[in-house]
Design a protein around this motif. Structure first.
Motif, PDB file in Angstrom:
ATOM      1  N   SER A  19       0.800  -1.231   0.000  1.00 59.11           N
ATOM      2  CA  SER A  19       0.000   0.000   0.000  1.00 59.11           C
ATOM      3  C   SER A  19       0.830   1.278   0.000  1.00 59.11           C
ATOM      4  O   SER A  19       0.314   2.356   0.273  1.00 59.11           O
ATOM      5  CB  SER A  19      -0.910   0.010   1.241  1.00 59.11           C
ATOM      6  N   GLY A  20       2.124   1.176  -0.295  1.00 60.78           N
ATOM      7  CA  GLY A  20       3.058   2.277  -0.103  1.00 60.78           C
ATOM      8  C   GLY A  20       2.659   3.642  -0.607  1.00 60.78           C
ATOM      9  O   GLY A  20       2.772   4.631   0.105  1.00 60.78           O
ATOM     10  N   MET A  21       2.162   3.728  -1.836  1.00 53.13           N
ATOM     11  CA  MET A  21       1.847   5.037  -2.409  1.00 53.13           C
ATOM     12  C   MET A  21       0.352   5.317  -2.451  1.00 53.13           C
ATOM     13  O   MET A  21      -0.089   6.280  -3.083  1.00 53.13           O
ATOM     14  CB  MET A  21       2.437   5.130  -3.824  1.00 53.13           C
ATOM     15  N   SER A  22      -0.446   4.485  -1.784  1.00 48.79           N
ATOM     16  CA  SER A  22      -1.896   4.589  -1.885  1.00 48.79           C
ATOM     17  C   SER A  22      -2.518   5.256  -0.668  1.00 48.79           C
ATOM     18  O   SER A  22      -2.151   4.952   0.467  1.00 48.79           O
ATOM     19  CB  SER A  22      -2.509   3.200  -2.046  1.00 48.79           C
ATOM     20  N   SER A  23      -3.485   6.125  -0.915  1.00 47.08           N
ATOM     21  CA  SER A  23      -4.320   6.662   0.156  1.00 47.08           C
ATOM     22  C   SER A  23      -5.391   5.623   0.475  1.00 47.08           C
ATOM     23  O   SER A  23      -5.588   4.657  -0.283  1.00 47.08           O
ATOM     24  CB  SER A  23      -4.992   7.954  -0.299  1.00 47.08           C
ATOM     25  N   PHE A  24      -6.107   5.799   1.577  1.00 52.29           N
ATOM     26  CA  PHE A  24      -7.196   4.885   1.892  1.00 52.29           C
ATOM     27  C   PHE A  24      -8.255   4.926   0.786  1.00 52.29           C
ATOM     28  O   PHE A  24      -8.844   3.898   0.447  1.00 52.29           O
ATOM     29  CB  PHE A  24      -7.822   5.224   3.243  1.00 52.29           C
ATOM     30  N   GLU A  25      -8.495   6.094   0.238  1.00 44.77           N
ATOM     31  CA  GLU A  25      -9.491   6.213  -0.841  1.00 44.77           C
ATOM     32  C   GLU A  25      -9.087   5.353  -2.039  1.00 44.77           C
ATOM     33  O   GLU A  25      -9.921   4.644  -2.626  1.00 44.77           O
ATOM     34  CB  GLU A  25      -9.631   7.681  -1.266  1.00 44.77           C
ATOM     35  N   GLU A  26      -7.802   5.402  -2.392  1.00 44.05           N
ATOM     36  CA  GLU A  26      -7.324   4.602  -3.520  1.00 44.05           C
ATOM     37  C   GLU A  26      -7.353   3.109  -3.194  1.00 44.05           C
ATOM     38  O   GLU A  26      -7.728   2.278  -4.030  1.00 44.05           O
ATOM     39  CB  GLU A  26      -5.905   5.036  -3.896  1.00 44.05           C
ATOM     40  N   LEU A  27      -6.968   2.763  -1.955  1.00 43.99           N
ATOM     41  CA  LEU A  27      -7.034   1.366  -1.549  1.00 43.99           C
ATOM     42  C   LEU A  27      -8.465   0.851  -1.567  1.00 43.99           C
ATOM     43  O   LEU A  27      -8.719  -0.292  -1.972  1.00 43.99           O
ATOM     44  CB  LEU A  27      -6.444   1.191  -0.148  1.00 43.99           C
ATOM     45  N   ASP A  28      -9.397   1.689  -1.129  1.00 41.84           N
ATOM     46  CA  ASP A  28     -10.804   1.289  -1.134  1.00 41.84           C
ATOM     47  C   ASP A  28     -11.245   0.898  -2.545  1.00 41.84           C
ATOM     48  O   ASP A  28     -11.978  -0.081  -2.726  1.00 41.84           O
ATOM     49  CB  ASP A  28     -11.687   2.423  -0.631  1.00 41.84           C
ATOM     50  N   CYS A  29     -10.808   1.656  -3.533  1.00 40.63           N
ATOM     51  CA  CYS A  29     -11.179   1.376  -4.930  1.00 40.63           C
ATOM     52  C   CYS A  29     -10.611   0.031  -5.380  1.00 40.63           C
ATOM     53  O   CYS A  29     -11.307  -0.767  -6.023  1.00 40.63           O
ATOM     54  CB  CYS A  29     -10.685   2.489  -5.853  1.00 40.63           C
ATOM     55  N   THR A  30      -9.346  -0.217  -5.029  1.00 42.92           N
ATOM     56  CA  THR A  30      -8.714  -1.474  -5.425  1.00 42.92           C
ATOM     57  C   THR A  30      -9.351  -2.650  -4.699  1.00 42.92           C
ATOM     58  O   THR A  30      -9.610  -3.703  -5.297  1.00 42.92           O
ATOM     59  CB  THR A  30      -7.203  -1.425  -5.143  1.00 42.92           C
ATOM     60  N   SER A  61      -4.650  -9.778   0.738  1.00 40.74           N
ATOM     61  CA  SER A  61      -4.109  -9.256   1.991  1.00 40.74           C
ATOM     62  C   SER A  61      -3.401  -7.952   1.654  1.00 40.74           C
ATOM     63  O   SER A  61      -3.112  -7.672   0.474  1.00 40.74           O
ATOM     64  CB  SER A  61      -3.156 -10.254   2.651  1.00 40.74           C
ATOM     65  N   ILE A  62      -3.115  -7.138   2.679  1.00 43.20           N
ATOM     66  CA  ILE A  62      -2.539  -5.809   2.444  1.00 43.20           C
ATOM     67  C   ILE A  62      -1.320  -5.608   3.334  1.00 43.20           C
ATOM     68  O   ILE A  62      -1.322  -5.973   4.511  1.00 43.20           O
ATOM     69  CB  ILE A  62      -3.569  -4.693   2.730  1.00 43.20           C
ATOM     70  N   LEU A  63      -0.294  -5.007   2.767  1.00 44.61           N
ATOM     71  CA  LEU A  63       0.910  -4.682   3.518  1.00 44.61           C
ATOM     72  C   LEU A  63       1.014  -3.178   3.717  1.00 44.61           C
ATOM     73  O   LEU A  63       0.907  -2.417   2.743  1.00 44.61           O
ATOM     74  CB  LEU A  63       2.168  -5.152   2.775  1.00 44.61           C
ATOM     75  N   GLN A  64       1.201  -2.735   4.955  1.00 36.36           N
ATOM     76  CA  GLN A  64       1.604  -1.349   5.178  1.00 36.36           C
ATOM     77  C   GLN A  64       3.011  -1.201   4.616  1.00 36.36           C
ATOM     78  O   GLN A  64       3.886  -2.054   4.815  1.00 36.36           O
ATOM     79  CB  GLN A  64       1.558  -1.003   6.658  1.00 36.36           C
ATOM     80  N   CYS A  65       3.233  -0.129   3.909  1.00 28.65           N
ATOM     81  CA  CYS A  65       4.521   0.083   3.253  1.00 28.65           C
ATOM     82  C   CYS A  65       4.738   1.575   3.080  1.00 28.65           C
ATOM     83  O   CYS A  65       3.787   2.321   2.825  1.00 28.65           O
ATOM     84  CB  CYS A  65       4.518  -0.613   1.890  1.00 28.65           C
ATOM     85  N   THR A  66       5.955   2.004   3.257  1.00 32.55           N
ATOM     86  CA  THR A  66       6.320   3.390   2.967  1.00 32.55           C
ATOM     87  C   THR A  66       7.315   3.372   1.822  1.00 32.55           C
ATOM     88  O   THR A  66       8.380   2.755   1.918  1.00 32.55           O
ATOM     89  CB  THR A  66       6.945   4.075   4.194  1.00 32.55           C
TER      90      THR A  66
END
Length: 331
Positions: A137-148, A160-165
């Motif tokens: 999820s490094g470059m994604s906002s929650f809004e973008e993640l919600d869409c995916t 599954s989702i990984l927190q990433c910077t």
């Protein structure tokens, strides 16, 4: 816990070095070794800029991706090698052509890099395989993640989702460890941590905070050439990390009931203390705080816990210095 060591481009386009990484990483105890499948013509162009200027041998990033390519037969060799040494072969695709290649290799799952979370064209192709997906999820906002996530759910894709910077290397103030629990609450799926900090404590902390998947870059030495070298863990560090994470996992699977300390009965009798006097005192002396000491073991005098009960009371008999003080000694 599922632990992924990412070789990515650390092999520098050398098949031999790629194989040597597989051998080295298998010994660390990781569960999977991950590559990236870059097919230059399919994913890039001469106009793609370098993320970080590092290469003295590649004129463009397209040239770099071209140099990182392996043939299908070479990928088969790498996958077979992983299976021989007991680690799962994983790879991130960066084009539909790469998905086709990975399907021919019969991979178990797909890892989606941070820059591909919004690439619905490729996600459509991956969804059609019916295989699980790990999203970074490094470059994604929650809004973008919600869409995916909505896209994947409609396709019935297990994810599954990984927190990433996405920062190389990532500084402590940017780890985003708080997001692990936020992702768990928001999506109610397995959540992990993809690390670029080049420090073992980051993944250890992520484990303690609930990460179920860990991913990090691997390198033989951070002094090596390449865009990810400075944000990678060295082999010895990975061995330490895997051991630490497994210990933390055991601890998390065995919660302690702090209301029950019955297991410490014998130790408490050794370590806890009884009241004693720190000087010779005559019968009739009125006890003061300054007269008291605590001595091991427990049970040979009044518990040190109850010292306040004896202050101001008279001694029935004289006591020698360091004698234990018992209930029958005071009025």
């Amino acid at each position: 816990m599922f632990i992924i060591a990412e070789i990515a481009q650390a092999h520098e386009g050398s098949l031999g070095i790629a194989h040597s990484y597989i051998d080295a990483l298998a010994k660390t105890g990781v569960d999977a070794v991950k590559f990236q499948v870059h097919i230059a013509e399919a994913e890039s162009s001469e106009f793609e800029p370098f993320r970080v200027t590092f290469s003295t041998q590649d004129k463009t990033r397209f040239d770099y991706w071209k140099r990182m390519e392996f043939s299908f037969e070479q990928w088969q060799e790498l996958k077979a090698h992983c299976e021989e040494v007991g680690v799962e072969f994983m790879a991130s695709p960066f084009s539909n052509a790469a998905v086709d290649l990975l399907e021919k290799l019969e991979v178990k799952r797909y890892k989606i890099g941070s820059g591909e979370v919004g690439n619905f064209l490729m996600l459509e192709k991956i969804a059609a395989t019916g295989k699980p997906v790990i999203l970074s999820s490094g470059m994604s906002s929650f809004e973008e993640l919600d869409c995916t996530v909505e896209f994947l759910q409609k396709k019935n894709v297990e994810y599954s989702i990984l927190q990433c910077t996405t920062a190389y290397p990532t500084r402590p103030e940017n780890y985003g460890l708080n997001i692990i629990q936020e992702l768990k609450k928001r999506y109610k799926v397995p959540v992990g941590y993809s690390d670029h900090s080049a420090k073992i404590e980051t993944c250890i902390a992520a484990t303690a905070l609930g990460a179920e998947i860990l991913e990090f870059h691997a390198i033989f030495s951070r002094e090596m050439f390449g865009p990810d070298a400075s944000s990678s863990l060295e082999i010895a560090e990975i061995t330490q990390l895997v051991s630490a994470v497994k210990n933390i996992q055991i601890a998390l699977q065995h919660p302690i009931d702090k209301n029950d300390n019955s297991a410490y009965g014998e130790l408490k009798s050794i370590f806890e203390k009884s009241l004693a006097v720190n000087k010779a005192l005559q019968a009739g002396h009125v006890l003061r705080f300054e007269d008291l000491e605590s001595k091991k073991p427990k049970g040979f005098g009044i518990s040190a816990t109850h010292f306040q009960k004896v202050i101001g009371k008279k001694l029935k008999k004289g006591l020698k210095k360091w004698d234990f003080l018992n209930e029958e000694d005071v009025e």
